[in-house]
Scaffold this motif. Structure first.
Motif, PDB file in Angstrom:
ATOM      1  N   ALA A 134       0.828  -1.201   0.000  1.00 53.35           N
ATOM      2  CA  ALA A 134       0.000   0.000   0.000  1.00 53.35           C
ATOM      3  C   ALA A 134       0.862   1.250   0.000  1.00 53.35           C
ATOM      4  CB  ALA A 134      -0.932   0.007   1.214  1.00 53.35           C
ATOM      5  N   LEU A 135       0.283   2.325  -0.536  1.00 61.58           N
ATOM      6  CA  LEU A 135       0.845   3.667  -0.485  1.00 61.58           C
ATOM      7  C   LEU A 135      -0.018   4.444   0.498  1.00 61.58           C
ATOM      8  CD1 LEU A 135       2.821   5.839  -1.613  1.00 61.58           C
ATOM      9  CD2 LEU A 135       1.135   6.269  -3.414  1.00 61.58           C
ATOM     10  N   VAL A 136       0.573   4.884   1.621  1.00 63.79           N
ATOM     11  CA  VAL A 136      -0.201   5.274   2.795  1.00 63.79           C
ATOM     12  C   VAL A 136       0.140   6.692   3.262  1.00 63.79           C
ATOM     13  CG1 VAL A 136      -0.873   4.568   5.129  1.00 63.79           C
ATOM     14  CG2 VAL A 136      -0.086   2.844   3.491  1.00 63.79           C
ATOM     15  N   PHE A 137      -0.901   7.451   3.581  1.00 63.45           N
ATOM     16  CA  PHE A 137      -0.756   8.740   4.252  1.00 63.45           C
ATOM     17  C   PHE A 137      -0.728   8.536   5.763  1.00 63.45           C
ATOM     18  CE2 PHE A 137      -1.610  10.643   0.307  1.00 63.45           C
ATOM     19  CZ  PHE A 137      -1.669  12.033   0.398  1.00 63.45           C
ATOM     20  N   GLY A 138       0.213   9.225   6.448  1.00 60.51           N
ATOM     21  CA  GLY A 138       0.151   9.344   7.892  1.00 60.51           C
ATOM     22  C   GLY A 138      -0.551  10.634   8.261  1.00 60.51           C
ATOM     23  N   THR A 139      -0.143  11.250   9.336  1.00 59.92           N
ATOM     24  CA  THR A 139      -0.586  12.604   9.683  1.00 59.92           C
ATOM     25  C   THR A 139       0.647  13.496   9.681  1.00 59.92           C
ATOM     26  OG1 THR A 139      -0.255  12.437  12.090  1.00 59.92           O
ATOM     27  CG2 THR A 139      -2.345  11.598  11.204  1.00 59.92           C
ATOM     28  N   VAL A 140       0.470  14.728  10.132  1.00 62.19           N
ATOM     29  CA  VAL A 140       1.597  15.663  10.178  1.00 62.19           C
ATOM     30  C   VAL A 140       2.629  15.254  11.229  1.00 62.19           C
ATOM     31  CG1 VAL A 140       0.605  17.248  11.866  1.00 62.19           C
ATOM     32  CG2 VAL A 140       2.095  18.146  10.041  1.00 62.19           C
ATOM     33  N   HIS A 141       2.243  14.371  12.133  1.00 67.78           N
ATOM     34  CA  HIS A 141       3.102  13.984  13.248  1.00 67.78           C
ATOM     35  C   HIS A 141       4.090  12.887  12.844  1.00 67.78           C
ATOM     36  CE1 HIS A 141      -0.980  15.087  14.726  1.00 67.78           C
ATOM     37  NE2 HIS A 141      -0.258  15.935  15.450  1.00 67.78           N
ATOM     38  N   ALA A 142       5.335  13.043  13.222  1.00 66.85           N
ATOM     39  CA  ALA A 142       6.342  12.025  12.927  1.00 66.85           C
ATOM     40  C   ALA A 142       5.964  10.677  13.535  1.00 66.85           C
ATOM     41  CB  ALA A 142       7.708  12.474  13.433  1.00 66.85           C
ATOM     42  N   ALA A 143       5.361  10.709  14.723  1.00 63.69           N
ATOM     43  CA  ALA A 143       5.000   9.463  15.403  1.00 63.69           C
ATOM     44  C   ALA A 143       4.052   8.603  14.567  1.00 63.69           C
ATOM     45  CB  ALA A 143       4.361   9.765  16.758  1.00 63.69           C
ATOM     46  N   LEU A 159       5.534  -1.660   2.000  1.00 59.11           N
ATOM     47  CA  LEU A 159       4.687  -0.521   2.329  1.00 59.11           C
ATOM     48  C   LEU A 159       5.445   0.773   2.047  1.00 59.11           C
ATOM     49  CD1 LEU A 159       1.810  -0.421   4.007  1.00 59.11           C
ATOM     50  CD2 LEU A 159       3.245   0.789   5.646  1.00 59.11           C
ATOM     51  N   ILE A 160       4.741   1.721   1.438  1.00 54.67           N
ATOM     52  CA  ILE A 160       5.283   3.054   1.185  1.00 54.67           C
ATOM     53  C   ILE A 160       4.409   4.036   1.952  1.00 54.67           C
ATOM     54  CG2 ILE A 160       5.912   4.744  -0.572  1.00 54.67           C
ATOM     55  CD1 ILE A 160       5.584   2.354  -2.614  1.00 54.67           C
ATOM     56  N   ALA A 161       5.020   4.924   2.714  1.00 50.42           N
ATOM     57  CA  ALA A 161       4.231   5.848   3.526  1.00 50.42           C
ATOM     58  C   ALA A 161       4.997   7.146   3.723  1.00 50.42           C
ATOM     59  CB  ALA A 161       3.892   5.217   4.877  1.00 50.42           C
ATOM     60  N   GLY A 162       4.281   8.143   4.211  1.00 48.83           N
ATOM     61  CA  GLY A 162       4.925   9.415   4.489  1.00 48.83           C
ATOM     62  C   GLY A 162       4.137  10.252   5.470  1.00 48.83           C
ATOM     63  N   LYS A 163       4.857  11.124   6.128  1.00 54.16           N
ATOM     64  CA  LYS A 163       4.278  12.110   7.028  1.00 54.16           C
ATOM     65  C   LYS A 163       3.632  13.225   6.212  1.00 54.16           C
ATOM     66  CE  LYS A 163       6.391  15.744   8.564  1.00 54.16           C
ATOM     67  NZ  LYS A 163       5.286  16.739   8.559  1.00 54.16           N
ATOM     68  N   VAL A 164       2.399  13.577   6.542  1.00 53.36           N
ATOM     69  CA  VAL A 164       1.747  14.698   5.862  1.00 53.36           C
ATOM     70  C   VAL A 164       2.547  15.981   6.101  1.00 53.36           C
ATOM     71  CG1 VAL A 164      -0.275  16.212   5.962  1.00 53.36           C
ATOM     72  CG2 VAL A 164      -0.578  13.736   5.817  1.00 53.36           C
ATOM     73  N   MET A 165       2.690  16.765   5.032  1.00 54.06           N
ATOM     74  CA  MET A 165       3.373  18.056   5.091  1.00 54.06           C
ATOM     75  C   MET A 165       2.299  19.134   4.879  1.00 54.06           C
ATOM     76  SD  MET A 165       6.595  16.850   2.703  1.00 54.06           S
ATOM     77  CE  MET A 165       7.802  18.101   3.173  1.00 54.06           C
ATOM     78  N   MET A 166       2.157  20.046   5.850  1.00 52.07           N
ATOM     79  CA  MET A 166       1.000  20.951   5.831  1.00 52.07           C
ATOM     80  C   MET A 166       1.312  22.196   6.665  1.00 52.07           C
ATOM     81  SD  MET A 166      -2.928  19.714   6.497  1.00 52.07           S
ATOM     82  CE  MET A 166      -2.662  19.066   8.154  1.00 52.07           C
ATOM     83  N   ASP A 167       1.218  23.373   6.046  1.00 52.94           N
ATOM     84  CA  ASP A 167       1.576  24.587   6.795  1.00 52.94           C
ATOM     85  C   ASP A 167       0.549  25.710   6.693  1.00 52.94           C
ATOM     86  OD1 ASP A 167       2.086  25.338   4.134  1.00 52.94           O
ATOM     87  OD2 ASP A 167       3.866  26.516   4.675  1.00 52.94           O
ATOM     88  N   GLN A 168      -0.654  25.421   6.164  1.00 52.82           N
ATOM     89  CA  GLN A 168      -1.682  26.471   6.112  1.00 52.82           C
ATOM     90  C   GLN A 168      -3.065  25.846   5.960  1.00 52.82           C
ATOM     91  OE1 GLN A 168      -0.666  28.876   2.667  1.00 52.82           O
ATOM     92  NE2 GLN A 168      -1.652  27.467   1.233  1.00 52.82           N
ATOM     93  N   HIS A 169      -4.091  26.638   6.313  1.00 53.86           N
ATOM     94  CA  HIS A 169      -5.491  26.272   6.121  1.00 53.86           C
ATOM     95  C   HIS A 169      -5.867  24.950   6.778  1.00 53.86           C
ATOM     96  CE1 HIS A 169      -4.812  28.961   2.449  1.00 53.86           C
ATOM     97  NE2 HIS A 169      -5.487  29.679   3.338  1.00 53.86           N
ATOM     98  N   ARG A 197      11.402  -3.883   3.203  1.00 52.18           N
ATOM     99  CA  ARG A 197      10.553  -3.660   2.027  1.00 52.18           C
ATOM    100  C   ARG A 197       9.798  -2.340   2.128  1.00 52.18           C
ATOM    101  NH1 ARG A 197       6.641  -8.301   1.297  1.00 52.18           N
ATOM    102  NH2 ARG A 197       6.813  -7.941  -0.942  1.00 52.18           N
ATOM    103  N   LEU A 198      10.323  -1.399   2.896  1.00 55.04           N
ATOM    104  CA  LEU A 198       9.655  -0.119   3.122  1.00 55.04           C
ATOM    105  C   LEU A 198      10.165   0.949   2.163  1.00 55.04           C
ATOM    106  CD1 LEU A 198       9.833  -0.045   7.027  1.00 55.04           C
ATOM    107  CD2 LEU A 198       7.983  -0.944   5.581  1.00 55.04           C
ATOM    108  N   GLY A 199       9.317   1.905   1.870  1.00 56.82           N
ATOM    109  CA  GLY A 199       9.702   3.054   1.061  1.00 56.82           C
ATOM    110  C   GLY A 199       9.073   4.311   1.614  1.00 56.82           C
ATOM    111  N   TYR A 200       9.722   5.435   1.360  1.00 53.38           N
ATOM    112  CA  TYR A 200       9.188   6.702   1.864  1.00 53.38           C
ATOM    113  C   TYR A 200       8.522   7.487   0.733  1.00 53.38           C
ATOM    114  CZ  TYR A 200       8.409  10.610   4.909  1.00 53.38           C
ATOM    115  OH  TYR A 200       7.771  11.554   5.675  1.00 53.38           O
ATOM    116  N   ALA A 201       7.420   8.158   1.073  1.00 53.07           N
ATOM    117  CA  ALA A 201       6.722   9.015   0.117  1.00 53.07           C
ATOM    118  C   ALA A 201       6.612  10.430   0.678  1.00 53.07           C
ATOM    119  CB  ALA A 201       5.320   8.477  -0.169  1.00 53.07           C
TER     120      ALA A 201
END
Length: 442
Positions: A134-143, A159-169, A197-201
């Motif tokens: 799966a290609l997965v969204f986390g939240t803005v939090h590193a945890a 699994l490919i996943a990443g921390k959400v990047m968000m600075d407005q609205h 077998r992990l990847g970062y997005a």
């Protein structure tokens, strides 16, 4: 534990990527009585039972699955694991739904214990539904992604996943500065990308929550780490598109916001893409960007209908996405059933070969992993799902009346759900099976 395994059963896959849906019937392979040999987690061979039985040393354990259909592990090209706990939230379209449900739910993921519990629950849901990658969204939090990667690593999942990047609205508790986002993201890439077998997005949520400064940071990271993925949202909702035009009036359209900052390209996956202009289709194709088609989410939020025919005509790779929690199921069969109905509403006939392609090899191509997963070619990782096509009395009746594999698989896709997942295997090892005791929800 044996490094070599043998499995007997009926096997179905798509043997190679194609440029046109009419080619999929020829690319489809069905071996009614087959034998697959797995060596060290990778496929050594797939052949008929008669061809392979005499080559099978008696010391190798044989698993036999009569009356089942074995397919490559399903691949989910777009899913938000923190939204698992708010799936089925009533009454809103995209922008209102984000503010009413999504942001409050995601604010909990600063807590590593909560994130860890939900990571385990989420991955269990994937596996019990036959999804092995799966290609997965986390939240803005590193945890949120630290715990998800740790849980996926333990399960040996791709699994490919990443921390959400968000600075407005968005609510203040979910915002970061571009500098903070860059620092935390770089640390996560260096710790987790290509571990097992992990990847970062890289994961800017979408253009409205991203300032020009943040998008510049994302582009710089993409250039610095050219083998990471990028995932975001594009043209999901008409209100969203209008908002992007107001925020970025100097750009030629929604996709041009991302393209301007260098975010299109191979390994860039854009979810939804329901309201694209012709020049945006052309840009996606020219940059080898991919699309995640999320039918249950698009219907649930009333966002629109994805045009599969245009994706083929433009030459843009497409993979299926559950998009939980706007999506209403983790199950690929149910998701493909809705994809069929979305196509029907546009007078497009989605064959079962094309449907399974978008959930297996086509999805692997969308993630630039077609050389690693997606079918039963020799040398690929042995992720697979053993399906019970007759898990209910109605399905049993329908299967008895199926005249060929296309009809049987189509009935399974339309009537199927998690009850049809008999066993899920990761690199040949059992990761979930029917009747397995499940951990309670957090």
């Amino acid at each position: 534990m044996h490094s070599i395994k043998a499995i007997r059963g009926s096997f179905f896959d798509i043997t190679h990527t194609v440029q046109h849906p009419d080619a999929l019937e020829q690319a489809a392979r069905f071996i009614e009585d087959g034998l697959i040999i797995i060596d060290g987690g990778k496929i050594r061979s797939l052949q008929t039972w008669e061809e392979g039985r005499n080559q099978l040393p008696p010391s190798i354990p044989l698993s036999n699955f009569p009356d089942k259909i074995i397919v490559p592990g399903f691949i989910d090209c777009h899913v938000h694991y923190p939204q698992t706990e708010m799936i089925g939230a009533w009454g809103s379209q995209l922008l209102e739904w984000l503010n009413q449900y999504t942001f409050p739910t995601e604010s909990q993921y600063h807590c590593a214990d909560h994130a860890a519990a939900m990571s385990d629950f989420f991955l269990d849901q994937l596996l019990r539904n036959g999804t092995t990658s799966a290609l997965v969204f986390g939240t803005v939090h590193a945890a949120s992604v630290e715990t998800l990667f740790a849980a996926a690593f333990q399960r040996n999942m791709r699994l490919i996943a990443g921390k959400v990047m968000m600075d407005q609205h968005a609510p203040p508790a979910l915002l970061e500065t571009p500098a903070q986002s860059e620092h935390v993201t770089r640390r996560l890439i260096e710790r987790w990308h290509n571990k097992g077998r992990l990847g970062y997005a890289l994961t800017p949520r979408f253009a409205p929550t991203s300032s020009p400064q943040l998008l510049s940071v994302v582009g710089e990271l993409k250039r610095e780490y050219p083998d990471v993925w990028l995932q975001t949202h594009l043209s999901e909702n008409p209100q969203e598109i209008s908002w992007v035009q107001e925020l970025y009036p100097e750009r030629e359209g929604y996709l041009d916001v991302y393209h301007h900052y260098g975010l299109t390209g191979h390994k860039s996956v854009f979810a939804h893409c329901l309201h694209l202009e012709d020049k945006e289709w052309q840009c996606l194709a020219a940059t080898r960007s991919a699309i995640a088609f999320c039918p249950t989410s698009n219907l649930f939020l009333g966002s629109g209908l994805f045009n599969l025919q245009k994706s083929w005509n433009a030459g843009v790779a497409v993979g299926i996405g559950s998009d939980v929690g706007a999506g209403t199921t983790f199950n690929a069969l149910e998701t493909l059933s809705e994809a069929y109905k979305v196509a029907q509403l546009q007078h497009y006939r989605l064959s079962v070969y094309e449907a399974f392609y978008h959930a297996t090899l086509g999805a692997a191509q969308a993630l630039a992993l077609e050389g690693v997963i997606g079918n039963f070619a020799a040398g690929k990782e042995a992720d697979m799902v053993i399906l019970d096509p007759a898990a209910t009395p109605l399905q049993r009746l329908r299967q008895q009346n199926g005249k060929d594999i296309h009809e049987r698989l189509f009935a399974l896709m339309i009537l199927g759900d998690d009850r049809n997942i008999y066993q899920t295997r990761i690199q040949g090892e059992i990761a979930w099976q029917l009747g397995q005791e499940e951990r309670p929800a957090p």
